[in-house]
Motif scaffolding. Structure first.
Motif, short mmCIF file in Angstrom:
data_model
loop_
_atom_site.label_atom_id
_atom_site.label_comp_id
_atom_site.label_asym_id
_atom_site.label_seq_id
_atom_site.Cartn_x
_atom_site.Cartn_y
_atom_site.Cartn_z
N GLU A 199 -39.18 -2.86 -6.53
CA GLU A 199 -37.71 -3.60 -6.76
C GLU A 199 -36.99 -2.26 -7.37
N ILE A 200 -35.74 -2.44 -7.78
CA ILE A 200 -34.73 -1.53 -8.64
C ILE A 200 -35.55 -1.50 -9.94
N GLY A 201 -35.73 -0.33 -10.54
CA GLY A 201 -36.25 -0.24 -11.75
C GLY A 201 -37.77 -0.09 -11.94
N SER A 202 -38.36 -0.28 -10.53
CA SER A 202 -39.85 -0.31 -10.71
C SER A 202 -40.44 0.95 -10.95
N VAL A 203 -39.79 2.15 -10.69
CA VAL A 203 -40.16 3.60 -11.09
C VAL A 203 -39.33 4.35 -11.68
N ASN A 204 -37.97 3.95 -11.74
CA ASN A 204 -37.04 4.95 -12.27
C ASN A 204 -37.40 5.13 -13.87
#
Length: 234
Positions: free
Chosen positions: A122-127
């Motif tokens: 999902e968005i934000g999972s690794v950033n």
């Protein structure tokens, strides 16, 4: 401090010239749409045009892409999208895309992740595992003997000797343009100037595992909609 694995559209390993031109055209069009058609007043467009010229992209192709982005020529509207996930062996990956059909792009990238032994997140999972940085690569015929000192002089945060008188400087995101100007004044010929991502911590893989991870990243990079791939791989 190493940058880790970062690869962009303009140096995709094994990519066909047509594929590179397609990616460059998309970048030029989006840059022109977001910041205007004048490269002198649009840093992103100026960089994209410089990259296109370095790749020997015909002038008429460049001008057509600018006109499409500026709305003076009918064309496709592209949007920037960032996808995140994990590649094989737990390598965190961020994928910058330009697409005119996000449903198609996400579907095709999911297949690449799955077949490569990873999974999209999902968005934000690794950033949160990456820093936003400026990346400037350049050459200098009169290579300074003290590259660390050179980095300090121009306001860069780190420097990496790439060999053959090619050097990569890492900057704070907001210092990209000022460091580029300073390097140019000190005799550097700039080959890359862009915002990117740097992994806070990199995974060290060896042998077949590293080969597998790099092949997966290169497969991602070869996709027509992918601009750049950033990975926490040493």
């Amino acid at each position: 401090m190493g940058r880790g694995w970062i690869q962009g559209y303009k140096d995709a390993q094994g990519a066909k010239k047509g594929n590179i031109f397609t990616k460059l055209s998309k970048e030029i069009s989006v840059a022109a749409r977001l910041g205007g058609a004048d490269p002198d007043g649009n840093a992103r467009l100026r960089t994209a045009v410089d990259d296109a010229r370095a790749a020997s992209m015909p002038r008429e192709n460049i001008e057509r892409a600018i006109k499409k982005g500026a709305g003076t020529l009918e064309g496709v509207n592209y949007e920037d999208i960032m996808y995140e996930g994990f590649g094989p062996h737990g390598v965190a990956v961020m994928v910058e895309c330009l697409t005119d059909n996000r449903n198609r792009t996400v579907s095709e990238l999911k297949i690449i992740f799955r077949e490569g032994g990873g999974n999209m997140g999902e968005i934000g999972s690794v950033n949160w595992m990456f820093h936003r940085v400026g990346i400037i690569d350049g050459t200098n015929p009169k290579m300074p003997s003290d590259l660390e000192g050179e980095a300090i002089e121009v306001g860069a945060q780190a420097v990496t000797d790439l060999g053959n008188k090619h050097v990569s400087f890492t900057t704070e995101a907001g210092d990209l343009e000022s460091v580029k100007v300073a390097l140019t004044k000190r005799g550097w010929s700039i080959t890359t100037s862009e915002l990117g991502f740097e992994a806070k911590n990199q995974i060290n893989l060896e042998g077949d595992q590293k080969k597998h991870a790099i092949e997966f990243l290169q497969e991602l990079q070869s996709h027509d909609d992918v601009r750049r791939v950033h990975a926490a791989l040493a």
